[in-house]
Design a protein around this motif. Sequence first.
Motif, PDB file in Angstrom:
ATOM      1  N   THR A   2       0.829  -1.200   0.000  1.00  0.00           N
ATOM      2  CA  THR A   2       0.000   0.000   0.000  1.00  0.00           C
ATOM      3  C   THR A   2       0.867   1.256   0.000  1.00  0.00           C
ATOM      4  O   THR A   2       2.038   1.221   0.372  1.00  0.00           O
ATOM      5  N   TYR A   7      -0.093   7.465   5.592  1.00  0.00           N
ATOM      6  CA  TYR A   7       0.641   7.381   6.856  1.00  0.00           C
ATOM      7  C   TYR A   7       1.461   8.647   7.087  1.00  0.00           C
ATOM      8  O   TYR A   7       1.529   9.165   8.202  1.00  0.00           O
ATOM      9  N   ASN A  62      -6.805   5.585   5.181  1.00  0.00           N
ATOM     10  CA  ASN A  62      -5.955   5.148   4.076  1.00  0.00           C
ATOM     11  C   ASN A  62      -6.604   5.362   2.718  1.00  0.00           C
ATOM     12  O   ASN A  62      -5.920   5.548   1.722  1.00  0.00           O
TER      13      ASN A  62
END
Length: 129
Positions: A2, A7, A62
């Motif tokens: 990913t 993040y 995300n």
Amino acid sequence: MTSNKPYMIRALYDWLVDNGETPYLLVNADSPQVMVPQGFVDEGRIVLNLSPSAVVGLELGNEWISFSARFNGSPEDVHVPPAAVLGIYGKESNQGMLFPGDMEIAAEHPDDEPDPPDPGSRPALRVVK
């Protein structure tokens, strides 16, 4: 694997808030699936204030960054995929990060020298290493 971008956005957001900065998110408003108030888009981009006092229900996920905020007094829901984020920085210090490879406008004219910023325009961004 990913993308690490969501993040990094979360980490920089936390760092900015912990240091008393107002986190600003620079977004490519022309990117697919971006839902922002179009009246505030300038040259295909929008700067969003993500400070805890300016937004309600902030989710830095995300797949989506979403929240509600007031734009000229009108409540609006905002939804941005992390892929559309061009950078995140603090209003007060301009400390933050641009995401490489995402600056389509710069890539359109690689041989052209960029114009210097106008005095009094939005804050300039710096890459923090």
